[in-house]
Motif scaffolding. Structure first.
Motif, PDB file in Angstrom:
ATOM      1  N   THR A 101      30.411  27.242  24.931  1.00 13.39           N
ATOM      2  CA  THR A 101      29.068  27.522  25.426  1.00 13.39           C
ATOM      3  C   THR A 101      29.040  27.572  26.955  1.00 13.39           C
ATOM      4  OG1 THR A 101      28.117  26.484  23.470  1.00 13.39           O
ATOM      5  CG2 THR A 101      26.661  26.761  25.359  1.00 13.39           C
ATOM      6  N   ALA A 102      29.713  26.629  27.600  1.00 11.14           N
ATOM      7  CA  ALA A 102      29.758  26.615  29.065  1.00 11.14           C
ATOM      8  C   ALA A 102      30.468  27.858  29.597  1.00 11.14           C
ATOM      9  CB  ALA A 102      30.447  25.346  29.554  1.00 11.14           C
ATOM     10  N   ALA A 103      31.584  28.227  28.984  1.00 15.05           N
ATOM     11  CA  ALA A 103      32.330  29.408  29.434  1.00 15.05           C
ATOM     12  C   ALA A 103      31.496  30.678  29.262  1.00 15.05           C
ATOM     13  CB  ALA A 103      33.650  29.525  28.684  1.00 15.05           C
ATOM     14  N   LEU A 104      30.757  30.773  28.166  1.00 11.15           N
ATOM     15  CA  LEU A 104      29.891  31.934  27.960  1.00 11.15           C
ATOM     16  C   LEU A 104      28.793  32.002  29.009  1.00 11.15           C
ATOM     17  CD1 LEU A 104      29.510  31.922  24.071  1.00 11.15           C
ATOM     18  CD2 LEU A 104      30.808  33.570  25.461  1.00 11.15           C
ATOM     19  N   GLU A 105      28.257  30.851  29.370  1.00 11.64           N
ATOM     20  CA  GLU A 105      27.204  30.816  30.390  1.00 11.64           C
ATOM     21  C   GLU A 105      27.728  31.315  31.737  1.00 11.64           C
ATOM     22  OE1 GLU A 105      24.514  27.453  32.639  1.00 11.64           O
ATOM     23  OE2 GLU A 105      24.917  27.177  30.495  1.00 11.64           O
ATOM     24  N   VAL A 106      28.911  30.870  32.123  1.00 10.08           N
ATOM     25  CA  VAL A 106      29.491  31.310  33.397  1.00 10.08           C
ATOM     26  C   VAL A 106      29.843  32.795  33.312  1.00 10.08           C
ATOM     27  CG1 VAL A 106      31.371  30.988  35.049  1.00 10.08           C
ATOM     28  CG2 VAL A 106      30.352  28.993  33.932  1.00 10.08           C
ATOM     29  N   LEU A 107      30.440  33.204  32.210  1.00 10.90           N
ATOM     30  CA  LEU A 107      30.832  34.602  32.032  1.00 10.90           C
ATOM     31  C   LEU A 107      29.612  35.526  32.091  1.00 10.90           C
ATOM     32  CD1 LEU A 107      33.121  36.622  31.422  1.00 10.90           C
ATOM     33  CD2 LEU A 107      32.686  36.194  28.982  1.00 10.90           C
ATOM     34  N   ALA A 108      28.520  35.110  31.489  1.00 10.11           N
ATOM     35  CA  ALA A 108      27.306  35.938  31.469  1.00 10.11           C
ATOM     36  C   ALA A 108      26.814  36.258  32.873  1.00 10.11           C
ATOM     37  CB  ALA A 108      26.201  35.237  30.683  1.00 10.11           C
ATOM     38  N   ASN A 109      26.963  35.313  33.791  1.00  5.87           N
ATOM     39  CA  ASN A 109      26.527  35.552  35.168  1.00  5.87           C
ATOM     40  C   ASN A 109      27.443  36.513  35.907  1.00  5.87           C
ATOM     41  OD1 ASN A 109      24.115  33.993  35.426  1.00  5.87           O
ATOM     42  ND2 ASN A 109      25.394  32.183  35.202  1.00  5.87           N
ATOM     43  N   ARG A 110      28.642  36.705  35.404  1.00  3.98           N
ATOM     44  CA  ARG A 110      29.625  37.580  36.064  1.00  3.98           C
ATOM     45  C   ARG A 110      29.595  38.994  35.494  1.00  3.98           C
ATOM     46  NH1 ARG A 110      31.802  40.442  38.608  1.00  3.98           N
ATOM     47  NH2 ARG A 110      33.617  40.264  39.943  1.00  3.98           N
ATOM     48  N   GLN A 118      19.536  39.532  37.584  1.00  2.00           N
ATOM     49  CA  GLN A 118      19.619  40.778  36.828  1.00  2.00           C
ATOM     50  C   GLN A 118      20.986  41.433  37.022  1.00  2.00           C
ATOM     51  OE1 GLN A 118      17.501  40.630  34.419  1.00  2.00           O
ATOM     52  NE2 GLN A 118      16.792  42.713  34.682  1.00  2.00           N
ATOM     53  N   GLN A 119      21.446  41.449  38.251  1.00  6.45           N
ATOM     54  CA  GLN A 119      22.748  42.035  38.561  1.00  6.45           C
ATOM     55  C   GLN A 119      23.848  41.013  38.320  1.00  6.45           C
ATOM     56  OE1 GLN A 119      22.962  45.052  38.865  1.00  6.45           O
ATOM     57  NE2 GLN A 119      21.946  45.944  40.595  1.00  6.45           N
ATOM     58  N   ALA A 120      25.013  41.485  37.974  1.00  7.55           N
ATOM     59  CA  ALA A 120      26.155  40.591  37.810  1.00  7.55           C
ATOM     60  C   ALA A 120      26.485  39.967  39.161  1.00  7.55           C
ATOM     61  CB  ALA A 120      27.355  41.368  37.292  1.00  7.55           C
ATOM     62  N   GLU A 121      26.718  38.681  39.153  1.00 14.49           N
ATOM     63  CA  GLU A 121      27.144  38.008  40.377  1.00 14.49           C
ATOM     64  C   GLU A 121      28.589  38.393  40.665  1.00 14.49           C
ATOM     65  OE1 GLU A 121      26.245  33.806  40.849  1.00 14.49           O
ATOM     66  OE2 GLU A 121      24.953  33.956  39.090  1.00 14.49           O
ATOM     67  N   HIS A 149      37.047  45.756  32.596  1.00 14.75           N
ATOM     68  CA  HIS A 149      36.738  46.829  33.538  1.00 14.75           C
ATOM     69  C   HIS A 149      35.748  46.355  34.605  1.00 14.75           C
ATOM     70  CE1 HIS A 149      36.069  50.872  35.039  1.00 14.75           C
ATOM     71  NE2 HIS A 149      34.766  50.672  34.918  1.00 14.75           N
ATOM     72  N   GLU A 150      34.823  45.483  34.217  1.00 16.08           N
ATOM     73  CA  GLU A 150      33.807  44.981  35.152  1.00 16.08           C
ATOM     74  C   GLU A 150      34.330  43.874  36.068  1.00 16.08           C
ATOM     75  OE1 GLU A 150      30.159  43.774  33.338  1.00 16.08           O
ATOM     76  OE2 GLU A 150      29.959  45.661  32.253  1.00 16.08           O
ATOM     77  N   LEU A 151      35.365  43.205  35.634  1.00  6.32           N
ATOM     78  CA  LEU A 151      35.864  42.041  36.370  1.00  6.32           C
ATOM     79  C   LEU A 151      37.040  42.410  37.259  1.00  6.32           C
ATOM     80  CD1 LEU A 151      35.809  39.577  33.344  1.00  6.32           C
ATOM     81  CD2 LEU A 151      34.193  39.615  35.254  1.00  6.32           C
ATOM     82  N   PRO A 152      37.243  41.682  38.352  1.00  7.48           N
ATOM     83  CA  PRO A 152      38.436  41.913  39.170  1.00  7.48           C
ATOM     84  C   PRO A 152      39.703  41.673  38.345  1.00  7.48           C
ATOM     85  CG  PRO A 152      36.879  40.490  40.328  1.00  7.48           C
ATOM     86  CD  PRO A 152      36.375  40.640  38.924  1.00  7.48           C
ATOM     87  N   HIS A 153      40.787  42.276  38.768  1.00 12.51           N
ATOM     88  CA  HIS A 153      42.054  42.192  38.039  1.00 12.51           C
ATOM     89  C   HIS A 153      42.537  40.761  37.855  1.00 12.51           C
ATOM     90  CE1 HIS A 153      42.242  46.492  38.160  1.00 12.51           C
ATOM     91  NE2 HIS A 153      42.253  46.517  39.486  1.00 12.51           N
ATOM     92  N   GLU A 154      42.133  39.868  38.738  1.00 10.33           N
ATOM     93  CA  GLU A 154      42.586  38.480  38.649  1.00 10.33           C
ATOM     94  C   GLU A 154      42.083  37.786  37.385  1.00 10.33           C
ATOM     95  OE1 GLU A 154      40.927  35.726  41.576  1.00 10.33           O
ATOM     96  OE2 GLU A 154      39.150  36.989  41.764  1.00 10.33           O
TER      97      GLU A 154
END
Length: 131
Positions: free
Chosen positions: A29-38, A65-68, A115-120
């Motif tokens: 649940t915590a990981a999903l919450e952080v991921l959702a903001n990204r 609204q926008q991805a952090e 695709h949305e996230l940096p390669h790291e």
């Protein structure tokens, strides 16, 4: 979905070495919450559609609204804060959760997230060679 969720959660518990299913679900649940903001709202909604309804709240609690825009280090820092752990444990938790998600969700959804996230982020999803 309940049966498949139970199997997913047991896999997460086993892969992460968590004491019980409740701890595995807390980390998830915590990981999903952080991921959702990204992620973009569209991608977060697509992921939410693949999960049981009670987990979608973690994806819907987006702070903007926008991805952090933040990297893996900040992802792990936020996860550590939510789970009250250290950064090393948070990184392992992120790898466990995101790899399990990538292994069980549609490939196109995993590709969309990457695709949305940096390669790291690719190694956290168990995809170190993806660029």
């Amino acid at each position: 979905m309940s049966g498949s969720y139970d199997i997913f959660l047991a896999r997460l518990r086993d892969r992460g070495g968590y004491a019980d299913l409740a701890r595995a679900e807390q980390v998830l649940t915590a990981a999903l919450e952080v991921l959702a903001n990204r992620l973009s709202a569209h991608t977060a909604e697509a992921l939410a559609a693949q999960l049981p309804a009670f987990l979608t709240a973690a994806l819907e609690n987006r702070s903007e609204q926008q991805a952090e825009q933040f990297g893996v280090e900040e992802f792990c820092r936020r996860l550590a804060e939510l789970n009250e752990t250290n950064l090393k444990t948070a990184r392992r938790d992120a790898e466990v959760v995101l790899t399990c998600l990538a292994d069980t969700q549609r490939r196109s959804l995993t590709a969309q997230m990457l695709h949305e996230l940096p390669h790291e982020y690719a190694p956290l999803f168990g995809r170190p060679g993806v660029t």
